[in-house]
Design a protein around this motif. Structure first.
Motif, PDB file in Angstrom:
ATOM      1  N   GLU A  25      49.208  45.059  29.506  1.00  0.00           N
ATOM      2  CA  GLU A  25      48.089  45.802  28.932  1.00  0.00           C
ATOM      3  C   GLU A  25      47.051  44.862  28.336  1.00  0.00           C
ATOM      4  O   GLU A  25      47.373  43.936  27.580  1.00  0.00           O
ATOM      5  CB  GLU A  25      48.594  46.767  27.849  1.00  0.00           C
ATOM      6  N   GLY A  26      45.780  45.117  28.708  1.00  0.00           N
ATOM      7  CA  GLY A  26      44.676  44.301  28.213  1.00  0.00           C
ATOM      8  C   GLY A  26      44.311  43.144  29.113  1.00  0.00           C
ATOM      9  O   GLY A  26      43.237  42.542  28.960  1.00  0.00           O
ATOM     10  N   GLN A  27      45.164  42.790  30.061  1.00  0.00           N
ATOM     11  CA  GLN A  27      44.891  41.668  30.955  1.00  0.00           C
ATOM     12  C   GLN A  27      44.030  42.102  32.137  1.00  0.00           C
ATOM     13  O   GLN A  27      44.148  43.218  32.633  1.00  0.00           O
ATOM     14  CB  GLN A  27      46.196  41.061  31.470  1.00  0.00           C
ATOM     15  N   GLU A  28      43.163  41.209  32.595  1.00  0.00           N
ATOM     16  CA  GLU A  28      42.316  41.490  33.740  1.00  0.00           C
ATOM     17  C   GLU A  28      43.065  41.251  35.048  1.00  0.00           C
ATOM     18  O   GLU A  28      44.018  40.474  35.106  1.00  0.00           O
ATOM     19  CB  GLU A  28      41.051  40.622  33.715  1.00  0.00           C
ATOM     20  N   ARG A  29      42.597  41.917  36.068  1.00  0.00           N
ATOM     21  CA  ARG A  29      43.177  41.784  37.402  1.00  0.00           C
ATOM     22  C   ARG A  29      42.050  41.848  38.424  1.00  0.00           C
ATOM     23  O   ARG A  29      41.180  42.707  38.345  1.00  0.00           O
ATOM     24  CB  ARG A  29      44.177  42.921  37.645  1.00  0.00           C
ATOM     25  N   ILE A  30      42.038  40.948  39.387  1.00  0.00           N
ATOM     26  CA  ILE A  30      41.021  40.912  40.436  1.00  0.00           C
ATOM     27  C   ILE A  30      41.622  41.454  41.733  1.00  0.00           C
ATOM     28  O   ILE A  30      42.702  41.031  42.160  1.00  0.00           O
ATOM     29  CB  ILE A  30      40.487  39.485  40.667  1.00  0.00           C
ATOM     30  N   VAL A  31      40.916  42.400  42.355  1.00  0.00           N
ATOM     31  CA  VAL A  31      41.300  42.941  43.657  1.00  0.00           C
ATOM     32  C   VAL A  31      40.087  42.854  44.571  1.00  0.00           C
ATOM     33  O   VAL A  31      38.961  43.152  44.151  1.00  0.00           O
ATOM     34  CB  VAL A  31      41.774  44.408  43.547  1.00  0.00           C
ATOM     35  N   ARG A  32      40.325  42.428  45.793  1.00  0.00           N
ATOM     36  CA  ARG A  32      39.237  42.365  46.780  1.00  0.00           C
ATOM     37  C   ARG A  32      39.426  43.474  47.808  1.00  0.00           C
ATOM     38  O   ARG A  32      40.539  43.729  48.250  1.00  0.00           O
ATOM     39  CB  ARG A  32      39.201  40.988  47.444  1.00  0.00           C
ATOM     40  N   ALA A  33      38.309  44.098  48.161  1.00  0.00           N
ATOM     41  CA  ALA A  33      38.368  45.259  49.052  1.00  0.00           C
ATOM     42  C   ALA A  33      37.267  45.187  50.097  1.00  0.00           C
ATOM     43  O   ALA A  33      36.236  44.525  49.909  1.00  0.00           O
ATOM     44  CB  ALA A  33      38.235  46.547  48.245  1.00  0.00           C
ATOM     45  N   LYS A  34      37.506  45.883  51.199  1.00  0.00           N
ATOM     46  CA  LYS A  34      36.445  46.057  52.184  1.00  0.00           C
ATOM     47  C   LYS A  34      35.469  47.135  51.737  1.00  0.00           C
ATOM     48  O   LYS A  34      34.260  47.020  51.938  1.00  0.00           O
ATOM     49  CB  LYS A  34      37.050  46.406  53.542  1.00  0.00           C
ATOM     50  N   TYR A  35      36.021  48.189  51.123  1.00  0.00           N
ATOM     51  CA  TYR A  35      35.193  49.293  50.636  1.00  0.00           C
ATOM     52  C   TYR A  35      35.771  49.806  49.323  1.00  0.00           C
ATOM     53  O   TYR A  35      36.981  49.755  49.100  1.00  0.00           O
ATOM     54  CB  TYR A  35      35.149  50.440  51.649  1.00  0.00           C
ATOM     55  N   VAL A  36      34.884  50.337  48.481  1.00  0.00           N
ATOM     56  CA  VAL A  36      35.294  50.942  47.209  1.00  0.00           C
ATOM     57  C   VAL A  36      34.705  52.343  47.136  1.00  0.00           C
ATOM     58  O   VAL A  36      33.528  52.564  47.467  1.00  0.00           O
ATOM     59  CB  VAL A  36      34.818  50.102  46.004  1.00  0.00           C
ATOM     60  N   VAL A  37      35.526  53.300  46.707  1.00  0.00           N
ATOM     61  CA  VAL A  37      35.076  54.676  46.485  1.00  0.00           C
ATOM     62  C   VAL A  37      35.227  54.980  44.998  1.00  0.00           C
ATOM     63  O   VAL A  37      36.343  54.984  44.473  1.00  0.00           O
ATOM     64  CB  VAL A  37      35.895  55.674  47.325  1.00  0.00           C
ATOM     65  N   GLY A  38      34.111  55.216  44.326  1.00  0.00           N
ATOM     66  CA  GLY A  38      34.130  55.522  42.901  1.00  0.00           C
ATOM     67  C   GLY A  38      34.239  57.010  42.662  1.00  0.00           C
ATOM     68  O   GLY A  38      33.289  57.758  42.914  1.00  0.00           O
ATOM     69  N   SER A  39      35.385  57.450  42.181  1.00  0.00           N
ATOM     70  CA  SER A  39      35.623  58.852  41.840  1.00  0.00           C
ATOM     71  C   SER A  39      36.014  58.928  40.376  1.00  0.00           C
ATOM     72  O   SER A  39      36.950  59.635  40.006  1.00  0.00           O
ATOM     73  CB  SER A  39      36.733  59.422  42.735  1.00  0.00           C
ATOM     74  N   ASP A  40      35.296  58.192  39.549  1.00  0.00           N
ATOM     75  CA  ASP A  40      35.697  57.980  38.163  1.00  0.00           C
ATOM     76  C   ASP A  40      34.875  58.767  37.154  1.00  0.00           C
ATOM     77  O   ASP A  40      34.710  58.353  36.007  1.00  0.00           O
ATOM     78  CB  ASP A  40      35.693  56.489  37.808  1.00  0.00           C
ATOM     79  N   GLY A  41      34.370  59.937  37.557  1.00  0.00           N
ATOM     80  CA  GLY A  41      33.827  60.880  36.603  1.00  0.00           C
ATOM     81  C   GLY A  41      32.394  60.651  36.176  1.00  0.00           C
ATOM     82  O   GLY A  41      31.705  59.738  36.633  1.00  0.00           O
ATOM     83  N   ALA A  42      31.946  61.515  35.253  1.00  0.00           N
ATOM     84  CA  ALA A  42      30.551  61.522  34.835  1.00  0.00           C
ATOM     85  C   ALA A  42      30.127  60.242  34.140  1.00  0.00           C
ATOM     86  O   ALA A  42      28.940  59.891  34.149  1.00  0.00           O
ATOM     87  CB  ALA A  42      30.299  62.720  33.921  1.00  0.00           C
ATOM     88  N   ARG A  43      31.068  59.528  33.540  1.00  0.00           N
ATOM     89  CA  ARG A  43      30.756  58.248  32.889  1.00  0.00           C
ATOM     90  C   ARG A  43      31.155  57.082  33.798  1.00  0.00           C
ATOM     91  O   ARG A  43      31.592  56.039  33.335  1.00  0.00           O
ATOM     92  CB  ARG A  43      31.462  58.149  31.534  1.00  0.00           C
ATOM     93  N   SER A  44      30.965  57.256  35.080  1.00  0.00           N
ATOM     94  CA  SER A  44      31.429  56.322  36.098  1.00  0.00           C
ATOM     95  C   SER A  44      30.930  54.891  35.895  1.00  0.00           C
ATOM     96  O   SER A  44      29.730  54.623  35.825  1.00  0.00           O
ATOM     97  CB  SER A  44      30.976  56.816  37.473  1.00  0.00           C
ATOM     98  N   LYS A  45      31.881  53.980  35.831  1.00  0.00           N
ATOM     99  CA  LYS A  45      31.535  52.560  35.771  1.00  0.00           C
ATOM    100  C   LYS A  45      31.232  52.007  37.161  1.00  0.00           C
ATOM    101  O   LYS A  45      30.521  51.011  37.294  1.00  0.00           O
ATOM    102  CB  LYS A  45      32.665  51.773  35.113  1.00  0.00           C
ATOM    103  N   VAL A  46      31.790  52.654  38.186  1.00  0.00           N
ATOM    104  CA  VAL A  46      31.436  52.250  39.553  1.00  0.00           C
ATOM    105  C   VAL A  46      29.967  52.552  39.808  1.00  0.00           C
ATOM    106  O   VAL A  46      29.229  51.724  40.363  1.00  0.00           O
ATOM    107  CB  VAL A  46      32.327  52.959  40.592  1.00  0.00           C
TER     108      VAL A  46
END
Length: 663
Positions: free
Chosen positions: A191-212
């Motif tokens: 908890e609290g640690q960062e993690r890097i993930v690499r993707a070909k595509y990203v779909v942001g379904s993270d709500g009205a306060r979307s950070k994506v």
């Protein structure tokens, strides 16, 4: 449901054999993925369930919560969504546990004594038979559970990765995994640690306060909130007679309630009018207590009383209508020069009131739209230019939804004396029923939707609108069925061949078309990979004009009876006759000379063609199949992606020129 063609199945046939990335699927989130879905709400979970049907696509869905959603805020399930659930295989089960809306009651101040409310009118929920599917109420959490089950039992064995929060992303100009995503563990030993993930595509379904959304420079724009509502899911004792009926209740002082009975027979939801929010409110209305909401509800219900015994959930929200200018990461000046890599769905790109029951429903169609397109691109079925159609199609749908919701929420907030016609509210509810049911969406011409040159051949299947089912009779087992209900969310295109009057197998345009589909190098079926079942990418069905007794299934061309599985068993379930009680040719205005109706994987009609129009059919699919598309499409598909970040993007843009007819 079809199974046993790979060998005898003794367990639950809904559990598909693991394949592709589902074989030895890593439990931990990997460093590189094809698609990273951010957020496990309705749009995200439907997208995950759809992508889980593509064995070669490595999809992961992350959620900042430590586990499944227990209580969701959304609960209205429109008929179009139930139709979608049918394609994913769980409509019957969710219908069984849901509350079904069949009627709405309208309560108003009594003319004799305005301090008392009375039932002024009733309206059938679907008086014109818009759909054979019902309008349901069931908690959002259960919808997510069903989609999670579909994904977990799919070939890819997809399950949410809980305990990850999205922080930021950056898209590079090149590379196999050009989107670098920064996440943070929200639970567990890291908890609290960062993690890097690499993707070909990203779909942001993270709500009205979307950070994506923030990361790709999109902002929500629109009306500021100016009206507040208290909403509560409660168990209560009351003498109000319509407590188990959907109601719009208007009181003498202008306060109103939208009453929504919930599943289970006892729980119900109330949207309680808290009035206009002053400009200098500074969020004070959000501090309204549950006791105040209950007291306000009792005032509106007079002379009836409400004794709340248990509160499952409550909140206060202010009605606002906002929309993003685009649903992907491509800036307006870059349109046509590169393909999108990041997409946003649901509340991340459109927000509105909850009272029209549209948020979850429209969001799920966002997820359906982008997911099958990503699957086709990543599995090599279609060029990357296909992804440009997502923002163009869905942004207009959301705009029309917001326009509708503004009118509905304004009517709900009116005082009785402000209506020019005392029946205005119920008339609006009845006259606009097709819109909230989800059947007014109509995509306009694009690489996915043909011009309506031959629309007169199938008047009941408008190009660009969803394929409206009708009864047929399956020849092989004489079962009466709904044709559209045989469609599964498996990523396949559908070709519905409505035959000419000739007998099955006799020389005719239908027989000639079947020969062309099976053997011509120009046939779209010719793109099916070697070694795959002939129906792996295309589901081809034939509907003859005769009833089942007049069809010799042995004479039906092989194109309509593909051999599947390792034992090359003939699939007889694609051959249909008309139902004598409900002729589909008459019900859907189909030309008796025969017609081909092409339907997309998300159930929308893409083309209508004569049986003899093989060149047009070939040309339509040529642009959608790599190596077969015209030079213009190939050039667009090969364009590079441009580097950008949260600081490099974000200019306001005009809406796409594509127009539609509602949500």
């Amino acid at each position: 449901m079809q199974f046993h063609h790979h060998g005898y199945v003794s367990g639950d046939p809904r559990v598909q054999p693991a394949a592709g990335v589902g074989i030895d699927r890593p439990a931990e989130l990997p460093d590189e993925v094809d698609v990273l879905i951010v957020g496990s709400g309705p749009a995200g979970m439907l997208a995950a369930a759809q992508l889980s049907q593509f064995p070669g696509v490595n999809t992961r869905i992350i959620e900042r919560r430590p586990g499944r959603l227990a209580i969701g805020q959304a609960d209205g399930i429109q008929a179009r969504s139930v139709e979608t659930f049918q394609a994913f295989g769980f409509a019957e089960r969710i219908i069984a546990e849901a509350y079904r809306i069949t009627e709405m009651a309208f309560w108003k101040p009594s003319p004799e004594d305005p301090s008392r409310i009375y039932r002024a009118a009733r309206a059938l929920d679907d008086a014109t038979g818009i759909s054979e599917f019902p309008h349901l109420i069931v908690n959002q959490a259960r919808v997510l559970d069903y989609f999670a089950e579909v994904a977990a039992t799919s070939p890819t064995r997809l399950k949410p990765d809980y305990g990850y929060e999205f922080r930021s992303l950056e898209v590079a100009e090149e590379g196999q995994y050009p989107v670098t995503v920064t996440l943070v563990h929200t639970a567990g030993p890291n908890e609290g640690q960062e993690r890097i993930v690499r993707a070909k595509y990203v779909v942001g379904s993270d709500g009205a306060r979307s950070k994506v959304r923030e990361s790709i420079g999109c902002t929500l724009a629109g009306d500021q909130a100016n009206h507040a509502w208290g909403v509560m899911d409660v168990l209560a004792e009351t003498d109000f007679p319509d407590i188990r009926t959907k109601c719009a209740i208007q009181s003498h002082d202008g306060g109103s309630i939208l009453l929504i009975p919930r599943e289970g027979g006892y729980l119900f939801r109330m949207y309680v009018d808290l009035g206009v929010v002053p400009e200098n409110d500074k969020g004070a209305v959000r501090k309204t207590t549950i006791e105040q909401i209950i007291a306000k509800a009792n005032d509106i219900l007079h002379p009836y009383t409400l004794d709340v015994r248990n509160v499952a959930w409550h909140s206060v929200y202010e009605v606002g209508h906002r929309l993003t200018d685009r649903f992907d990461d491509v800036l307006p000046q870059d349109r046509g020069t590169r393909s999108p890599r990041v997409f946003i769905t649901g509340d991340a790109c459109h927000t509105h009131s909850a009272k029209a029951g549209q948020g979850m429903n429209v969001s799920m169609q966002d997820g359906f739209n982008i997911a099958w397109k990503l699957g086709h691109v990543l599995e090599g079925r279609s060029p990357e230019s296909l992804l440009d159609t997502y923002s163009a199609e869905r942004q207009v749908v959301a705009k029309n939804l917001i326009d509708f919701d503004k009118e509905w929420s304004t009517l709900m907030a009116k005082k009785p004396e402000e209506f020019e016609d005392p029946t205005e509210l119920e008339n609006f509810y009845v006259s606009t029923a097709e819109f909230p049911a989800g059947f007014m969406t109509q995509y306009t011409p694009s690489m996915l939707v043909a011009e309506p040159a031959h629309q007169d051949l199938a008047a009941g299947f408008p190009i660009g609108k969803r394929f409206k089912s009708a009864p047929v009779l399956r020849v092989s087992d004489t079962n009466p069925l709904h044709l559209g209900h045989q469609t599964k969310a498996d990523g396949r295109w559908r070709l519905y061949v409505f035959a000419d009057p000739a007998q099955a197998g006799a020389p005719s345009p239908t027989t000639d078309l079947a020969e062309w589909l099976a053997n011509s190098p120009d046939s779209p079926l010719a793109a099916t990979p070697e070694g795959a079942d002939r129906n792996a990418w295309f589901d081809v069905k034939v509907i003859y004009q005769q009833d089942h007794t007049g069809i010799d299934v042995g004479a039906v061309p092989a194109a309509f009876k593909p051999q599947v599985g390792p034992f090359r068993l003939t699939d007889y379930e694609n051959v249909f006759g008309t139902d004598p009680q409900a002729d589909i040719f008459e019900q859907r205005g189909l030309d008796r000379g025969g017609v081909v109706v092409v339907v997309r994987p998300d159930q929308y009609v893409a083309n209508v063609l004569p049986l003899t129009a093989t060149e047009e059919l070939a040309a339509f699919f040529a642009q959608l199949q790599p190596g077969r598309q015209p030079e213009v499409a190939r050039t667009q598909a090969d364009r590079p992606v441009a580097k950008h970040s949260a600081t490099a993007a974000g200019a306001q843009t005009v809406a796409p020129t594509l127009v539609g007819n509602g949500a």
